[in-house]
Design a protein around this motif. Structure first.
Motif, PDB file in Angstrom:
ATOM      1  N   ALA A 108      60.994  51.548  -0.189  1.00 57.98           N
ATOM      2  CA  ALA A 108      62.441  51.505  -0.384  1.00 57.98           C
ATOM      3  C   ALA A 108      63.024  50.119  -0.137  1.00 57.98           C
ATOM      4  O   ALA A 108      64.233  49.918  -0.284  1.00 57.98           O
ATOM      5  CB  ALA A 108      63.119  52.516   0.537  1.00 57.98           C
TER       6      ALA A 108
ATOM      7  N   ARG B 285      63.989  62.049   6.617  1.00 56.22           N
ATOM      8  CA  ARG B 285      63.628  60.768   5.982  1.00 56.22           C
ATOM      9  C   ARG B 285      64.116  60.710   4.547  1.00 56.22           C
ATOM     10  O   ARG B 285      64.723  59.731   4.119  1.00 56.22           O
ATOM     11  CB  ARG B 285      62.105  60.599   6.013  1.00 56.22           C
ATOM     12  N   ASP B 286      63.846  61.762   3.791  1.00 56.52           N
ATOM     13  CA  ASP B 286      64.255  61.777   2.384  1.00 56.52           C
ATOM     14  C   ASP B 286      65.773  61.732   2.239  1.00 56.52           C
ATOM     15  O   ASP B 286      66.299  61.088   1.328  1.00 56.52           O
ATOM     16  CB  ASP B 286      63.698  63.018   1.688  1.00 56.52           C
ATOM     17  N   VAL B 287      66.484  62.411   3.138  1.00 53.71           N
ATOM     18  CA  VAL B 287      67.945  62.377   3.099  1.00 53.71           C
ATOM     19  C   VAL B 287      68.447  60.958   3.353  1.00 53.71           C
ATOM     20  O   VAL B 287      69.357  60.472   2.667  1.00 53.71           O
ATOM     21  CB  VAL B 287      68.540  63.359   4.130  1.00 53.71           C
ATOM     22  N   LEU B 288      67.857  60.260   4.322  1.00 52.24           N
ATOM     23  CA  LEU B 288      68.259  58.887   4.610  1.00 52.24           C
ATOM     24  C   LEU B 288      67.986  57.962   3.431  1.00 52.24           C
ATOM     25  O   LEU B 288      68.695  56.966   3.228  1.00 52.24           O
ATOM     26  CB  LEU B 288      67.535  58.376   5.855  1.00 52.24           C
ATOM     27  N   LEU B 289      66.969  58.282   2.653  1.00 52.72           N
ATOM     28  CA  LEU B 289      66.634  57.467   1.485  1.00 52.72           C
ATOM     29  C   LEU B 289      67.336  57.963   0.219  1.00 52.72           C
ATOM     30  O   LEU B 289      67.026  57.506  -0.878  1.00 52.72           O
ATOM     31  CB  LEU B 289      65.118  57.469   1.259  1.00 52.72           C
ATOM     32  N   ALA B 290      68.297  58.883   0.389  1.00 55.07           N
ATOM     33  CA  ALA B 290      69.076  59.428  -0.728  1.00 55.07           C
ATOM     34  C   ALA B 290      68.184  60.094  -1.772  1.00 55.07           C
ATOM     35  O   ALA B 290      68.383  59.953  -2.983  1.00 55.07           O
ATOM     36  CB  ALA B 290      69.927  58.335  -1.372  1.00 55.07           C
ATOM     37  N   GLN B 291      67.203  60.853  -1.300  1.00 54.18           N
ATOM     38  CA  GLN B 291      66.302  61.585  -2.177  1.00 54.18           C
ATOM     39  C   GLN B 291      66.399  63.074  -1.877  1.00 54.18           C
ATOM     40  O   GLN B 291      66.711  63.469  -0.752  1.00 54.18           O
ATOM     41  CB  GLN B 291      64.861  61.119  -1.983  1.00 54.18           C
ATOM     42  N   ILE B 292      66.111  63.885  -2.894  1.00 52.70           N
ATOM     43  CA  ILE B 292      65.998  65.320  -2.642  1.00 52.70           C
ATOM     44  C   ILE B 292      64.741  65.528  -1.804  1.00 52.70           C
ATOM     45  O   ILE B 292      63.660  65.075  -2.180  1.00 52.70           O
ATOM     46  CB  ILE B 292      65.887  66.117  -3.956  1.00 52.70           C
TER      47      ILE B 292
END
Length: 217
Positions: A40, A149-156
């Motif tokens: 990222a 982690r995925d939420v922080l990276l703006a991912q589903i």
């Protein structure tokens, strides 16, 4: 709490086995979080934060839900140190980690999931949580950090759509509870549960298994 569980998981007692399993899983997930941070484009601070969240997010959520306050990630320095060690190792030696084959990373992820699932379920049982909800706490421990982690990276979150993940954690936790019900030694029951979760997750990744979805025309 049933007597057959009380004898094997005395309340408020986290023995060496659970601690070792927890710390190994923490390091594995921290490495995975750091690698996601590199992909990222995060700086060293962001990478370490992502390592910490990935490694300890699920356990922190579990501890809050079972009223184990403050969470281990805050109370015991060894958890944070292990998570930062995993992130730091990736930061300083990232060329080595980037050459790791994808199938090996999937294997490490499956191992971390298995370790966290059985350790999380075991701790929930220690705090008097019923077996059914303890199984759910195992899944939260295994999949919670990756979800944050995925939420922080703006991912589903991958747990919501890719392969079989949380279901593998649930399956491993069920094996542990069944083993304890059958009067197996705790170490054996946890080993079988972790092995079952690991194999299930690996086969699912290999065969690209997914849970049923609604087919939209």
């Amino acid at each position: 709490m049933p007597g057959w569980l009380t004898a094997r998981f005395p309340k408020f007692t986290q023995d060496r086995l659970l601690l070792v399993v927890d710390l190994i899983g923490t390091f594995v997930f921290a490495v995975e979080g750091a690698l996601a941070g590199i992909d990222a484009g995060l700086d060293v601070f962001g990478l370490l934060v992502l390592s910490f969240v990935t490694a300890l997010g699920g356990g922190t959520i579990r501890d809050v839900l079972i009223d184990a306050i403050p969470p281990n990630s805050i109370r015991d320095w060894r958890y944070g140190a292990t998570a930062f060690a995993g992130g730091g190792a990736v930061f300083f030696f990232h060329p080595l980690f980037e050459r790791v084959p994808p199938h090996l990373m999937i294997s490490l992820d499956a191992a971390g999931l298995a370790l966290f699932a059985v350790a999380g379920m075991g701790k929930a049982l220690e705090y008097g949580i019923t077996p059914l909800l303890a199984i759910m706490m195992g899944a939260v421990t295994g999949a919670g950090g990756g979800t944050v982690r995925d939420v922080l990276l703006a991912q589903i979150p991958g747990v919501l759509h890719s392969d079989v993940y949380a279901a593998a954690a649930l399956a491993g936790a069920v094996v542990v509870v069944v083993g304890l019900k059958m009067k197996m030694p705790r170490g054996l029951a946890m080993s079988l549960g972790a092995a079952g979760c690991f194999v299930f997750r690996m086969v699912a990744a290999w065969r690209h298994w997914n849970l049923p979805k609604v087919m939209v025309r």
